[in-house]
Write a protein that holds these residues in place. Structure first.
Motif, PDB file in Angstrom:
ATOM      1  N   PHE A  56       1.020  -0.885  -0.082  1.00 17.59           N
ATOM      2  CA  PHE A  56      -0.082  -0.233   0.096  1.00 17.59           C
ATOM      3  C   PHE A  56       0.889   1.114  -0.342  1.00 17.59           C
ATOM      4  O   PHE A  56       0.695   2.671  -0.795  1.00 17.59           O
ATOM      5  N   CYS A  57       1.998   1.400   1.185  1.00 20.62           N
ATOM      6  CA  CYS A  57       2.943   2.172   0.963  1.00 20.62           C
ATOM      7  C   CYS A  57       3.960   2.527  -0.439  1.00 20.62           C
ATOM      8  O   CYS A  57       4.301   3.929  -1.174  1.00 20.62           O
ATOM      9  N   MET A  58       3.533   1.478  -1.233  1.00 20.40           N
ATOM     10  CA  MET A  58       4.529   1.786  -2.620  1.00 20.40           C
ATOM     11  C   MET A  58       4.072   2.670  -3.489  1.00 20.40           C
ATOM     12  O   MET A  58       4.096   2.998  -4.634  1.00 20.40           O
ATOM     13  N   LEU A  59       2.837   2.145  -3.052  1.00 22.23           N
ATOM     14  CA  LEU A  59       1.630   3.062  -4.331  1.00 22.23           C
ATOM     15  C   LEU A  59       1.126   4.803  -3.825  1.00 22.23           C
ATOM     16  O   LEU A  59       0.205   5.026  -4.842  1.00 22.23           O
ATOM     17  N   LEU A  60       2.116   4.949  -2.550  1.00 22.20           N
ATOM     18  CA  LEU A  60       1.934   6.037  -2.589  1.00 22.20           C
ATOM     19  C   LEU A  60       2.808   7.602  -2.518  1.00 22.20           C
ATOM     20  O   LEU A  60       3.937   6.938  -3.275  1.00 22.20           O
ATOM     21  N   PRO A  61       2.496   8.532  -2.364  1.00 23.05           N
ATOM     22  CA  PRO A  61       3.781   9.597  -2.980  1.00 23.05           C
ATOM     23  C   PRO A  61       4.630   9.752  -1.941  1.00 23.05           C
ATOM     24  O   PRO A  61       3.655   9.920  -0.464  1.00 23.05           O
ATOM     25  N   ALA A  69       6.380   3.202   8.455  1.00 21.67           N
ATOM     26  CA  ALA A  69       6.411   2.745   9.690  1.00 21.67           C
ATOM     27  C   ALA A  69       5.264   3.830  10.727  1.00 21.67           C
ATOM     28  O   ALA A  69       4.591   3.310  10.899  1.00 21.67           O
ATOM     29  N   THR A  70       5.235   4.865  10.270  1.00 23.31           N
ATOM     30  CA  THR A  70       3.839   5.036  10.135  1.00 23.31           C
ATOM     31  C   THR A  70       2.545   4.488  10.363  1.00 23.31           C
ATOM     32  O   THR A  70       1.095   4.593  11.137  1.00 23.31           O
ATOM     33  N   LEU A 198      -8.717  16.419   6.565  1.00 27.64           N
ATOM     34  CA  LEU A 198      -8.734  17.573   6.402  1.00 27.64           C
ATOM     35  C   LEU A 198      -8.092  18.543   7.228  1.00 27.64           C
ATOM     36  O   LEU A 198      -7.703  19.264   7.394  1.00 27.64           O
ATOM     37  N   VAL A 199      -8.149  17.440   8.716  1.00 28.49           N
ATOM     38  CA  VAL A 199      -7.251  17.867   9.911  1.00 28.49           C
ATOM     39  C   VAL A 199      -5.557  17.757   9.522  1.00 28.49           C
ATOM     40  O   VAL A 199      -4.769  19.474   9.189  1.00 28.49           O
ATOM     41  N   TRP A 200      -4.896  17.295   8.587  1.00 19.08           N
ATOM     42  CA  TRP A 200      -3.714  17.029   8.011  1.00 19.08           C
ATOM     43  C   TRP A 200      -3.847  17.519   6.891  1.00 19.08           C
ATOM     44  O   TRP A 200      -2.546  18.242   6.659  1.00 19.08           O
ATOM     45  N   CYS A 312       2.861  12.580   4.650  1.00 21.24           N
ATOM     46  CA  CYS A 312       2.991  11.583   4.564  1.00 21.24           C
ATOM     47  C   CYS A 312       1.656  11.051   5.273  1.00 21.24           C
ATOM     48  O   CYS A 312       0.781  10.038   5.528  1.00 21.24           O
ATOM     49  N   PHE A 313       1.223  11.808   6.968  1.00 21.73           N
ATOM     50  CA  PHE A 313       0.523  11.477   7.725  1.00 21.73           C
ATOM     51  C   PHE A 313      -0.867  11.292   7.643  1.00 21.73           C
ATOM     52  O   PHE A 313      -1.529  10.407   7.020  1.00 21.73           O
TER      53      PHE A 313
END
Length: 415
Positions: A56-61, A69-70, A198-200, A312-313
């Protein structure tokens, strides 16, 4: 899906701090370190879930290791656990790059630290090679996975195919060969997820808007905030996929630093803890240094780091609930498994690229000029490989020993 709260916050703090301090070796070494600490040693997450999160993380910018880790931190302790894990993963690198940046501009260069860098490059090669073997053993199950990994390596190294296309092709192959009925493991909390997003988004883009309105688009702080916010959305495939773009813009368009200074910053990022994309902090620092001195440089570097990692968060806290919900979907599982196989090819490509540039002084069209082989780098790398594979030396001892060896060679005038 609501992530469970951790019942051992002190233990989590110590473990994530340890991972952050030892997170050398780029994404390959960092992922291997997390696998060893979280899956093998502590059993915080099982193999299948770890690979699902990694895919999943590999598909994210953005930096996949920091996001992994997050993600795991979120699984253990909700958004607080995610902030703890992701924050501690990058904090040592932030402090190290900032300290080295101060030394760099105040002392006129890196000086004896070059010896540390020289030794650490050997350790990094060994860590990446170890990661390639460890992840390959777990991800390459069957001829299709081997074929995808080999094709990914060939596409990247020989043909220069963009990384996103490699990932999309692998995901498509896996999806088509593993289609089945979707099986959900729970319901994603849509309202809560939207609020988190929205917060992040506000935490990330709010300071950018304030800098633009308060200082104007021509001010260096506004420039770095806007540029690196754009980069954070486009950094698919990790730091190497965008380094050429960042270097060209920083050197030729904005004139924040010179090409040799860019290479020095890359050397810092490659041999300090944290994601390689941390080089952006040095670029932002140098932009501030050129514009107004040390304190402006420090502020510019910190702003650059914030707009690089805050998104990232956002990606994890908004997307992880849905990724967890779809863990039982056969088609998605097949797609992500193929992405993992492709990642093995990507790591092999990065390992070869890094080895060529660390061991040889000259290259032609990406290939090493054999007469330019650095014998001391080759010898130290061979020793690091023997220590990692033969004696199974842990990453902390390996990094420390290689750094000391590099300093000794530098003081002896050999490197």
């Amino acid at each position: 899906m609501n992530a469970p709260d951790s019942d051992q916050p002190e233990s989590d703090l110590r473990v994530w701090a340890r991972i952050g301090v030892l997170s050398f070796g780029g994404p390959a070494g960092q992922i291997a370190l997390m696998h060893r600490e979280l899956v093998d040693r502590r059993g915080w997450i099982d193999e299948a879930r770890f690979l699902h999160a990694l895919n999943f993380c590999m598909l994210l910018p953005g930096p996949e290791a920091m996001q992994l880790a997050t993600y795991v931190g979120w699984l253990r302790g909700g958004w607080r656990g995610g902030i703890l894990a992701g924050g501690l993963f990058v904090l040592p690198g932030i402090l190290a790059i900032m300290a080295l940046s101060w030394v760099y501009v105040l002392a006129g260069g890196v000086g004896w630290i070059a010896g540390v860098f020289f030794g650490l490059k050997a350790a990094v090669i060994a860590l990446v090679a170890e990661a390639l073997v460890r992840i390959g053993r777990r991800a390459l199950k069957g001829p299709q996975a081997w074929a995808i990994a080999g094709a990914a390596f060939l596409a990247l190294f020989f043909f220069g195919v963009p990384f996103p296309l490699v990932v999309l092709a692998a995901a498509g192959i896996g999806f088509l060969t593993a289609r089945g009925e979707a099986v959900a493991t729970g319901t994603a909390p849509r309202g809560a997820t939207l609020r988190v997003a929205l917060v992040w988004a506000a935490l990330w883009l709010g300071p950018v808007a304030l800098l633009l309105l308060g200082l104007g688009p021509g001010h260096v702080l506004a420039q770095v905030a806007v540029y690196f916010s754009q980069m954070a959305v486009l950094t698919f495939g990790g730091a190497y996929a965008v380094l050429a773009w960042v270097a060209q813009a920083a050197v030729e368009q904005f004139h924040w630093l010179s090409a040799p200074q860019m290479l020095d910053g890359l050397a810092m990022a490659e041999t300090t803890p944290g994601p390689l994309i941390m080089v952006t902090q040095f670029v932002g620092f140098m932009a501030g240094w050129q514009a107004g001195g040390l304190w402006l440089a420090t502020l510019a570097g910190l702003i650059t780091t914030w707009v690089t990692f805050a998104p990232c968060f956002l990606w994890i806290f908004a997307g992880a609930p849905y990724a967890e919900r779809l863990r039982g979907n056969p088609a998605l599982t097949g797609a992500l498994a193929s992405v993992t196989a492709a990642v093995v090819g990507v790591i092999a490509n990065l390992a070869l690229w890094f080895g060529i540039h660390a061991l040889f002084h000259q290259t032609v069209a990406g290939w090493p000029v054999w007469s330019s082989l650095d014998p001391w780098a080759a010898g130290l790398t061979a020793l690091a490989l023997v220590a990692a594979f033969g004696f199974r030396l842990g990453p902390g001892l390996l990094i420390g020993a290689a750094a000391l060896a590099g300093v000794a060679l530098h003081l002896a005038g050999l490197v």
